[in-house]
Design a protein around this motif. Sequence first.
Motif, PDB file in Angstrom:
ATOM      1  N   PHE A  97      48.064  37.829  39.659  1.00 14.85           N
ATOM      2  CA  PHE A  97      48.318  36.404  39.472  1.00 14.85           C
ATOM      3  C   PHE A  97      47.118  35.644  38.914  1.00 14.85           C
ATOM      4  O   PHE A  97      47.305  34.754  38.055  1.00 14.85           O
ATOM      5  N   TRP A 119      47.445  33.216  35.682  1.00 15.98           N
ATOM      6  CA  TRP A 119      47.090  31.790  35.663  1.00 15.98           C
ATOM      7  C   TRP A 119      46.045  31.508  34.586  1.00 15.98           C
ATOM      8  O   TRP A 119      46.147  30.517  33.859  1.00 15.98           O
ATOM      9  N   HIS A 120      45.076  32.408  34.480  1.00 15.26           N
ATOM     10  CA  HIS A 120      44.012  32.212  33.488  1.00 15.26           C
ATOM     11  C   HIS A 120      44.571  32.262  32.063  1.00 15.26           C
ATOM     12  O   HIS A 120      44.117  31.515  31.183  1.00 15.26           O
ATOM     13  N   ARG A 159      47.741  31.614  31.161  1.00 20.73           N
ATOM     14  CA  ARG A 159      49.072  30.988  31.194  1.00 20.73           C
ATOM     15  C   ARG A 159      49.474  30.409  29.843  1.00 20.73           C
ATOM     16  O   ARG A 159      50.662  30.399  29.492  1.00 20.73           O
ATOM     17  N   THR A 162      47.370  41.923  33.735  1.00 21.65           N
ATOM     18  CA  THR A 162      48.084  40.658  33.546  1.00 21.65           C
ATOM     19  C   THR A 162      49.411  40.890  32.838  1.00 21.65           C
ATOM     20  O   THR A 162      50.450  40.350  33.227  1.00 21.65           O
TER      21      THR A 162
END
Length: 322
Positions: free
Chosen positions: A63, A67-68, A70, A194
Amino acid sequence: MSSANSGILSRIPGLAYVGLVLTPLFWAGNAVVARGTVEHVPPLSMSFWRWVIALAILLPFGFPGMWHHRRVIRARLGSMLALATFSVAAFNSLLYYAAITTTATNIALINATIPIFVALLAWMLLGDRTRPIQALGIALAIGGILTVVARGELSVLTGLQAQPGDLIMVAAVFSWGLFSVLLRRQAVPLPALTFLTTQILLGTLVILPFYLVDLFFFAGGFELTRNTAMSLLYFAIFPGILAYAFWNHGVHAIGPARAAIFMYLTPVFASILAGIFLGESLGAFHMIGGLLILAGLVLATRTGRRQAAYSLRSQEQNGRDT
């Protein structure tokens, strides 16, 4: 896998080979366990809950990267959804449906032809150059598939009497080939963990509505026993997460061309495990079909290195679960 751990592992080359032997063993186990479990757990339930468990394990680690990155994920959401549909959702669900009406050995033999389908679809859809000896390899492998599907009898093909599971498994391999070609055309610039976590999340969401329809209107649910729980955990952990990690490290350690050789162990392991745990026996058509497939793989991957290396990178990034 962190860079520190990767650096430590790279100093122990033998670990890469151990991992590359375990990877096809886990993929073979996926076919065998699916064949032994499908009578107790519907295929869509196996596929859905396998990925839910894998996602629960991976999400804490994946996650932060999601998020990084996104903005990249949001910009490439359509492409990533298509990739997840063909790989996480379709490939695995079809494999588990195939287990209803075919053997684990047949599943593994047909699954071993993935590099052939990738090369064939790359030629058909992307215009990749196919050398004559590579075309011969593709033809031999297809002949091997037909031998396995026909169970060595031409009348099975001419009379359209093939086992549904064999044809479903061919569709599964075709789906993975489409995923690989699409990934090449629409590569997504994300770190491996990711990308994998995002693919599993999207693929699980794609499966969800089909699973719910199957749950309420068709196959229904299943009884959660010790055996079914262990099967689902196996699907999520061994052919999914661990096979992905071992394959990833192995490809980086010894290169995709050398790692490709270990893919040939999958049907060998599957036939041994299926014989021990499921009582499956090998017929002459398995031997003939297997030899044709092996010969085709050797010719196609040796002469089509770019396609083979790309296929291996695709598997490294997404984590194939056969």
